[in-house]
Design a protein around this motif. Structure first.
Motif, PDB file in Angstrom:
ATOM      1  N   GLY A  85       7.540 -31.696 -18.513  1.00 27.50           N
ATOM      2  CA  GLY A  85       8.954 -31.145 -17.695  1.00 27.50           C
ATOM      3  C   GLY A  85       9.982 -32.032 -17.536  1.00 27.50           C
ATOM      4  N   VAL A  86      10.793 -31.956 -17.658  1.00 26.96           N
ATOM      5  CA  VAL A  86      11.949 -33.595 -17.208  1.00 26.96           C
ATOM      6  C   VAL A  86      12.850 -32.831 -15.740  1.00 26.96           C
ATOM      7  N   ARG A  87      12.367 -32.960 -14.298  1.00 24.05           N
ATOM      8  CA  ARG A  87      13.491 -33.148 -13.552  1.00 24.05           C
ATOM      9  C   ARG A  87      14.644 -33.773 -13.549  1.00 24.05           C
ATOM     10  N   GLU A 114      22.336 -26.494 -31.245  1.00 27.49           N
ATOM     11  CA  GLU A 114      22.563 -28.069 -30.162  1.00 27.49           C
ATOM     12  C   GLU A 114      24.590 -28.302 -30.309  1.00 27.49           C
ATOM     13  N   GLY A 143      13.209 -26.047 -22.219  1.00 26.69           N
ATOM     14  CA  GLY A 143      13.625 -27.150 -21.255  1.00 26.69           C
ATOM     15  C   GLY A 143      12.748 -27.009 -19.822  1.00 26.69           C
ATOM     16  N   ILE A 181      24.898 -20.876 -24.932  1.00 21.73           N
ATOM     17  CA  ILE A 181      24.352 -22.256 -26.597  1.00 21.73           C
ATOM     18  C   ILE A 181      23.703 -22.949 -26.435  1.00 21.73           C
ATOM     19  N   GLY A 210      20.056 -29.020 -17.693  1.00 20.16           N
ATOM     20  CA  GLY A 210      19.359 -30.110 -17.344  1.00 20.16           C
ATOM     21  C   GLY A 210      19.123 -31.733 -17.537  1.00 20.16           C
ATOM     22  N   GLY A 224      18.233 -22.738 -19.748  1.00 15.46           N
ATOM     23  CA  GLY A 224      17.560 -22.039 -19.521  1.00 15.46           C
ATOM     24  C   GLY A 224      17.646 -21.045 -18.048  1.00 15.46           C
ATOM     25  N   ALA A 225      17.237 -20.986 -17.535  1.00 15.89           N
ATOM     26  CA  ALA A 225      17.339 -20.876 -16.426  1.00 15.89           C
ATOM     27  C   ALA A 225      18.756 -20.485 -15.772  1.00 15.89           C
ATOM     28  N   CYS A 239       7.827 -25.821 -16.666  1.00 16.35           N
ATOM     29  CA  CYS A 239       7.114 -25.364 -15.369  1.00 16.35           C
ATOM     30  C   CYS A 239       6.000 -24.123 -15.219  1.00 16.35           C
ATOM     31  N   SER A 256      13.300 -21.196  -8.355  1.00 13.99           N
ATOM     32  CA  SER A 256      13.198 -20.146  -7.759  1.00 13.99           C
ATOM     33  C   SER A 256      14.373 -19.997  -7.256  1.00 13.99           C
ATOM     34  N   THR A 312      13.003 -25.027 -17.577  1.00  9.98           N
ATOM     35  CA  THR A 312      11.959 -23.886 -17.228  1.00  9.98           C
ATOM     36  C   THR A 312      11.301 -23.056 -18.173  1.00  9.98           C
ATOM     37  N   LEU A 320       6.329 -20.921 -10.471  1.00  2.00           N
ATOM     38  CA  LEU A 320       5.899 -20.793  -9.278  1.00  2.00           C
ATOM     39  C   LEU A 320       7.479 -20.074  -8.439  1.00  2.00           C
TER      40      LEU A 320
HETATM   41  C1  LIG Z   1       7.046 -30.529 -14.161  1.00  2.00           C
HETATM   42  C2  LIG Z   1       7.547 -29.159 -13.127  1.00  2.00           C
HETATM   43  C3  LIG Z   1       7.490 -28.110 -12.268  1.00  2.00           C
HETATM   44  C4  LIG Z   1       8.051 -27.497 -11.701  1.00  2.00           C
HETATM   45  N1  LIG Z   1       7.842 -26.238 -11.157  1.00  2.00           N
HETATM   46  C5  LIG Z   1       8.375 -25.636 -10.544  1.00  2.00           C
HETATM   47  C6  LIG Z   1       8.078 -24.343 -10.251  1.00  2.00           C
HETATM   48  O1  LIG Z   1       7.157 -24.061 -10.173  1.00  2.00           O
HETATM   49  N2  LIG Z   1       8.585 -23.481  -9.600  1.00  2.00           N
HETATM   50  C7  LIG Z   1      10.259 -23.859  -9.544  1.00  2.00           C
HETATM   51  O2  LIG Z   1      11.167 -22.575  -9.174  1.00  2.00           O
HETATM   52  N3  LIG Z   1      10.456 -24.628 -10.187  1.00  2.00           N
HETATM   53  C8  LIG Z   1       9.870 -25.708 -10.963  1.00  2.00           C
HETATM   54  N4  LIG Z   1      10.857 -26.551 -11.538  1.00  2.00           N
HETATM   55  C9  LIG Z   1      11.663 -26.515 -11.427  1.00  2.00           C
HETATM   56  C10 LIG Z   1      12.476 -26.349 -12.315  1.00  2.00           C
HETATM   57  O3  LIG Z   1      12.145 -26.211 -14.292  1.00  2.00           O
HETATM   58  C11 LIG Z   1      13.956 -26.466 -12.955  1.00  2.00           C
HETATM   59  O4  LIG Z   1      14.832 -26.602 -11.895  1.00  2.00           O
HETATM   60  C12 LIG Z   1      14.770 -26.113 -13.585  1.00  2.00           C
HETATM   61  O5  LIG Z   1      13.707 -24.731 -14.327  1.00  2.00           O
HETATM   62  C13 LIG Z   1      16.001 -25.912 -14.326  1.00  2.00           C
HETATM   63  O6  LIG Z   1      16.454 -24.680 -15.372  1.00  2.00           O
HETATM   64  P1  LIG Z   1      17.572 -25.547 -16.164  1.00  2.00           P
HETATM   65  O7  LIG Z   1      18.086 -24.255 -16.666  1.00  2.00           O
HETATM   66  O8  LIG Z   1      19.070 -25.912 -15.341  1.00  2.00           O
HETATM   67  O9  LIG Z   1      17.503 -26.591 -16.683  1.00  2.00           O
HETATM   68  P2  LIG Z   1      16.675 -26.571 -18.505  1.00  2.00           P
HETATM   69  O10 LIG Z   1      15.755 -25.362 -18.269  1.00  2.00           O
HETATM   70  O11 LIG Z   1      16.021 -28.150 -18.899  1.00  2.00           O
HETATM   71  O12 LIG Z   1      17.856 -25.934 -19.947  1.00  2.00           O
HETATM   72  C14 LIG Z   1      18.251 -27.122 -20.157  1.00  2.00           C
HETATM   73  C15 LIG Z   1      18.496 -26.484 -21.379  1.00  2.00           C
HETATM   74  O13 LIG Z   1      19.537 -26.732 -22.363  1.00  2.00           O
HETATM   75  C16 LIG Z   1      19.505 -27.876 -23.944  1.00  2.00           C
HETATM   76  N5  LIG Z   1      19.992 -28.362 -24.231  1.00  2.00           N
HETATM   77  C17 LIG Z   1      20.430 -29.846 -23.929  1.00  2.00           C
HETATM   78  N6  LIG Z   1      20.969 -30.837 -24.651  1.00  2.00           N
HETATM   79  C18 LIG Z   1      21.854 -29.122 -25.781  1.00  2.00           C
HETATM   80  C19 LIG Z   1      22.566 -28.957 -26.000  1.00  2.00           C
HETATM   81  N7  LIG Z   1      22.864 -30.407 -26.876  1.00  2.00           N
HETATM   82  N8  LIG Z   1      23.401 -28.576 -26.530  1.00  2.00           N
HETATM   83  C20 LIG Z   1      22.217 -27.060 -26.238  1.00  2.00           C
HETATM   84  N9  LIG Z   1      21.409 -26.920 -25.547  1.00  2.00           N
HETATM   85  C21 LIG Z   1      21.110 -28.055 -25.113  1.00  2.00           C
HETATM   86  C22 LIG Z   1      17.588 -27.671 -23.458  1.00  2.00           C
HETATM   87  O14 LIG Z   1      17.443 -27.014 -24.754  1.00  2.00           O
HETATM   88  C23 LIG Z   1      17.401 -26.829 -21.897  1.00  2.00           C
HETATM   89  O15 LIG Z   1      17.180 -25.339 -22.600  1.00  2.00           O
HETATM   90  C24 LIG Z   1       9.904 -27.749 -12.046  1.00  2.00           C
HETATM   91  C25 LIG Z   1      10.513 -28.825 -12.874  1.00  2.00           C
HETATM   92  C26 LIG Z   1       9.248 -29.816 -13.552  1.00  2.00           C
HETATM   93  C27 LIG Z   1       9.714 -30.720 -14.110  1.00  2.00           C
END
Ligand SMILES: Cc1cc2nc3c(=O)[nH]c(=O)nc-3n(C[C@H](O)[C@H](O)[C@H](O)COP(=O)(O)OP(=O)(O)OC[C@H]3O[C@@H](n4cnc5c(N)ncnc54)[C@H](O)[C@@H]3O)c2cc1C
Ligand SMILES: Cc1cc2nc3c(=O)[nH]c(=O)nc-3n(C[C@H](O)[C@H](O)[C@H](O)COP(=O)(O)OP(=O)(O)OC[C@H]3O[C@@H](n4cnc5c(N)ncnc54)[C@H](O)[C@@H]3O)c2cc1C
Lengths: 397, 502
Positions: B306-308, B168, B40, B32, B205, B12-13, B45, B345, B42, B48
């Motif tokens: 999406g899940v927070r 995975e 996920g 990975i 995430g 993700g991001a 969302c 963001s 990212t 924004l």
């Molecule tokens: C509905 C919603 C709207 C939102 N809107 C905004 C917004 O407009 N602006 C903003 O700034 N933030 C927003 N957020 C928050 C933002 O989306 C998240 O905080 C951010 O995208 C999190 O990024 P991440 O990389 O930490 O997690 P994720 O993007 O969830 O990345 C985690 C990754 O891990 C991978 N993964 C999981 N298990 C495994 C495994 N066993 N092996 C390999 N890979 C695995 C998943 O496939 C996933 O791609 C929003 C959140 C939600 C839920």
């Protein structure tokens, strides 16, 4: 304002409405068909599905749920309707094979086999077994047909490619209408030393009905067409044949027009006014048949608040309660709740609880038809179209 | 066996941001990801790029992080950020006192605001509810989350970083009580890869707890799903927020040719297999419709969720420090760190803090972070190519809704050697328009097949998987024209192709 006066006006020019209209013209009635656009059969395989999952559709219809519209038709009605359809097609030079008492299979563009009942002559050989040798001829640049989906299912399959100089389904089919192009294709065919086995081609062998027969004779091999994704040439051939038959019988076609307003005399419908750019037309009739199709054609419209509206006469429409119940969660499982939506009719194909004496309803707009679940699209449309026309004739007589 | 310095779990991001940061500081790493980039939260969302306005009153610290990062990202990521500006609109009945607090709080954390009359706001966004009271202009932006991940990945790859997408993590390699590496499975071939590293970063995430459990740790967190809907065209050129304390359905974000609106907040047990309820769609469209009435009659092409991850009480974790109120870094003391929370963001800031931490604690080094100063590499490929020029070059259109050509599809296949329809979608927007891939997917898979990347049987399987996934996205928005389109697509695949369950 232009005006017209008819015995019966059919609103909706799909296979159902057109068959109803044909039936009435054959009884000497003065008929008009009003249609907003081209119908769903132009997107279809051109085959007539009557009822899937059974050996004999004719016997199978009695086991359907009791509110299914086929029960209002009965086996005799189905025979009459299918008979009329096949003879109309034959007159137009488009032979159909098969019968209502026996389902058959054709090869689909996904390599699966699809069950259906009546098929155009060009698909008569489409029932191939996986252990047979199959030859597939494809057309260079054609974007809606990929032979791999099909050949994957056969142990022995050879693919040959012909360059038609055009990549669109309709473009290639139109080229095949030209004898000079057919000759080029024939020469190429001869030069290829094509292996043994049935020969399959995507369904582009001419927009005109006779092209397939001519080619089959020239090539002197068992050839057949595989239906394609829309637009569908076999569907188009069937639609053109139905339309031509009506025109020849002297019916008036108001194509590209939709009903703007409805006039009533008491409970009875007296006339409809058609919208048009810079002109409107008022047409009067003694009876009306509603055949505007289901959601895809716009006969029905589903609102976010869970209400379904009928678009021409604002008839009350049945729909399962609560939007959540309209669709299941699996795309591949048919029988979604929304498929039951539509107009409920009595034994005379008149809309229930409206009291309108001169309106009849047929085709996929009927409630409980579930055409996807039962695989009964065109079969149900033809059968209810012809039967509704018979009820309408009783009313007119 | 692969050996490297750092393994990142999650593309993700946050994960991609960490990869870029490590690359710029010269640390070898492998990432990975079990799906594609942005699989996920990212990719689920709004996209924004917050000005911080939304948090100014309730969480000034988070708001300050947002505005700082907002200014950085618009500078380093020109091609994935659209500087739309945003409005917070106050409708009849919304508190005036909240407006005053809002203006004051923004001022305190350094977010530029401008109070606009209703008439002025309507000049800027003509489709706003004409009876709005007033609006506050803020520097919100729209950001493309997928491009953002991809661009971060490019910097990493340019410096030797390796990405294992569609892999995975299913097991940890343990040695002497420490986590020495991970085992990952290729989701297409089933092939298993072992990777070893000095440190593992869990950036997964909402899946963070599952990963921690695999390693034998607990990570106390709750999950909350939020659902969004997508319209078939762009109703506003600015981000629209509701001027009230954060609540359901009060954000509308323009993105390319469409608009996204959301969201809801419903507690769930697992981040997988979520569905959007009809009631959620109704809430979002109703609330969005208050700000832009046309929302009520606009065709929705998809809904998704999406899940927070929400972190629970801190006492259960072995060691944790709040580097910020917005996100947390947890040292599990056995060779793994988890980074959780935050926002899209603030992904860059999160990555910076994460890399600072491992550099100091694992590698015993200090190298300055450069991610905020250097532009994202690879933006030259995203040439903001205008539609008019694109139309001239069009031959062999495969996806009519988004005008994607056969050449576009082939070049993605050649460049990244993909077997996945999702990869092509993300890179070309194939199937993102009103028909949602109903027509073009059969074609795109046919092309992958022709290129010999997958067997015909595999493409039928991929087509089935795609259609089911697509259906899940569309199902909650099925009424009106979208229902009509859906029945057409059903006719194609279930009737003509007879792909019904047998
Ligand atoms: C509905 C919603 C709207 C939102 N809107 C905004 C917004 O407009 N602006 C903003 O700034 N933030 C927003 N957020 C928050 C933002 O989306 C998240 O905080 C951010 O995208 C999190 O990024 P991440 O990389 O930490 O997690 P994720 O993007 O969830 O990345 C985690 C990754 O891990 C991978 N993964 C999981 N298990 C495994 C495994 N066993 N092996 C390999 N890979 C695995 C998943 O496939 C996933 O791609 C929003 C959140 C939600 C839920
Ligand atoms: C993609 C697809 C493939 C299919 N393939 C097959 C197949 O291979 N075999 C099979 O048996 N079945 C198939 N079916 C099902 C079958 O095609 C339909 O059930 C059948 O054609 C419906 O016919 P109909 O006459 O009831 O309505 P339609 O064909 O829907 O015709 C209704 C007509 O009414 C017109 N209309 C609508 N509103 C108005 C108005 N207000 N005023 C005037 N005119 C109006 C429309 O323009 C349209 O021309 C398929 C369906 C789909 C979607």
């Amino acid at each position: 304002m232009k005006t017209g006066k008819y015995d019966a006006v059919i609103v909706g020019g799909g296979i159902s409405g057109l068959m109803a209209a044909i039936d009435l013209t054959r009884k000497g009635r003065r008929v008009a068909v009003v249609s907003k656009g081209d119908p769903i059969c132009c997107l279809s395989t051109g085959c007539i599905d009557i009822l899937k999952g059974v050996d004999s559709p004719r016997d199978g219809i009695c086991d359907l749920p009791e509110n299914h519209p086929y029960h209002l038709v009965g086996a005799g009605g189905l025979d009459r309707a299918a008979g009329l359809f096949v003879s109309v097609m034959k007159e137009a030079g488009l032979s159909y094979v098969g019968n209502v008492g026996q389902n058959r299979w054709i090869l689909s563009p996904g390599g699966t086999r699809k069950q259906t009942a009546l098929v155009p002559e060009s698909m008569a050989h489409g029932n191939v077994e996986e252990n047979e040798t199959l030859v597939v001829i494809i057309f260079k640049g054609m974007k809606d047909f990929f032979p791999g989906y099909v050949t994957a299912k056969f142990q022995n399959a050879d693919v040959y490619e012909f360059d038609p100089g055009n990549g669109s389904t309709l473009g290639i089919a139109t080229k095949f209408d030209d004898p000079a192009f057919q000759e080029d294709f024939f020469k190429w065919f001869k030069s290829q030393k094509i292996s043994k086995g049935k020969i399959a081609l995507p369904a582009v062998l001419g927009t005109k009905p006779q092209v397939f027969g001519e080619l089959a004779q020239k090539l002197d091999r068992k050839i057949f067409e595989i239906p394609t994704l829309p637009p569908s040439i076999p569907g188009l051939r069937m639609f053109k044949a139905l339309k031509t038959c009506l025109q020849d019988a002297g019916a008036d076609l108001y194509w590209g027009r939709s009903v703007e307003s409805v006039e009533k005399d008491g409970d009875a419908i007296e006339a409809v006014t058609l919208a048009g750019i810079g002109r409107s037309t008022r047409i009067e009739a003694r009876a009306f048949i509603l055949a505007t199709g289901s959601f895809v054609s716009g006969g029905l419209y589903a609102r976010q608040d869970g209400v379904v509206k009928e678009s021409v006469f604002d008839l009350p429409a049945y729909v399962p309660e609560n939007r959540e119940s309209w669709f299941g969660h699996n795309f591949f499982e048919t029988g979604h709740g929304i498929e039951k939506a539509g107009i409920r009719v009595n034994g005379s194909f008149q809309p229930e609880s409206t009291g309108i004496p001169n309106l009849f309803v047929c085709g996929s707009i009927l409630a409980f038809s579930e055409t996807m679940k039962y695989g009964c699209g065109h079969g149900m449309a033809i059968a209810t179209g012809v039967t509704a026309a018979e009820k309408c004739e009783d009313h007119l007589a | 066996m692969i050996k490297t310095d750092v393994i990142i779990i999650g593309g993700g991001a946050t994960g991609c941001g960490i990869a870029r940061d490590l690359a710029l500081r010269g640390i070898a790493h492998h990432l990975i990801e079990k799906g594609d980039f942005a699989a996920g939260a990212t990719g689920a969302c709004h996209g924004l790029l917050h000005s911080g306005g939304r948090y100014a009153v309730s969480d000034p610290e988070a708001a300050e992080e947002c505005i700082r990062e907002n200014m950085i990202l618009r500078k380093i990521g020109e091609k994935c950020v659209e500087q739309t500006g945003g409005l917070f609109v106050r409708l009849a009945g919304d508190s005036r006192r909240y407006r005053d607090k809002f203006l004051e709080s923004c001022d305190r954390v350094g977010i530029d605001t401008e109070l606009l009359s209703g008439a002025r706001a309507l000049d800027l966004v003509p489709k706003l509810n004409p009876s709005l009271e007033e609006a506050v202009r803020v520097p919100d932006c729209s950001i493309d989350p997928f491009r953002l991940c991809m661009l971060n990945a490019i910097t990493s790859k340019n410096r030797g970083g390796v990405f294992h997408r569609h892999h995975e993590v299913f097991e940890f390699i343990k040695e002497k009580g420490r986590l020495a590496g991970v085992r990952a499975r290729d989701r297409f071939t089933g092939e298993i890869k072992d990777l070893r590293a000095r440190v593992i970063i869990n950036a997964s995430g909402a899946w963070g707890k599952k990963i921690a459990n695999l390693a034998g740790h607990d990570l106390p967190m709750n999950l909350s799903k939020g659902s969004l809907v997508i319209t078939n065209h762009r109703l506003t050129n600015m981000v629209i927020n509701r001027l009230r304390p954060p609540s359901n359905g009060d954000i509308i974000v323009p993105n390319e040719a469409v608009c996204l609106a959301g969201t809801t907040s419903i507690s769930v047990d697992s981040p997988d297999n979520l569905v959007v309820g009809a009631d959620e769609v109704d809430i979002v469209t109703r609330e969005a419709g208050r700000m832009i009435p046309e929302f009520n009659s606009t065709r929705l092409i998809r809904a998704y969720t999406g899940v927070r991850p929400l972190l629970l009480a801190e006492k259960d974790a072995t060691d944790d420090r709040s580097v910020s109120r917005g996100f947390r870094i947890i040292n599990h003391q056995d060779g793994m760190y988890s980074i959780l929370g935050g926002k899209l963001s603030t992904y860059r800031l999160m990555a910076e803090k994460m890399v600072d931490t491992v550099l100091k604690e694992v590698f015993d080094k200090t190298v300055a972070c450069q991610t905020g100063d250097l532009p994202l590499e690879g933006q030259e490929f995203l040439s903001g190519y205008p539609l008019s020029t694109r139309l001239k070059d069009m031959k062999d259109i495969i996806c009519e809704c988004e005008l994607v050509t056969r050449k576009d599809v082939e070049s993605v296949i050649d460049r990244i050697g993909t077997k996945s329809i999702g990869d092509i979608q993300h890179r070309t927007r194939l199937g993102m328009g009103p028909c949602q891939g109903g027509f073009c997917t059969y074609r795109a898979l046919g092309i992958i097949q022709e290129k010999g990347k997958i067997t015909c049987d595999e493409s039928m399987g991929a087509l089935r998987e795609f259609l089911q996934k697509r259906f899940r996205g569309i199902r909650p928005a099925l009424w009106g024209d979208q229902l009509r389109e859906e029945q057409l697509v059903e006719g194609i695949y279930l009737n003509i192709m007879n792909m019904e369950q047998q």
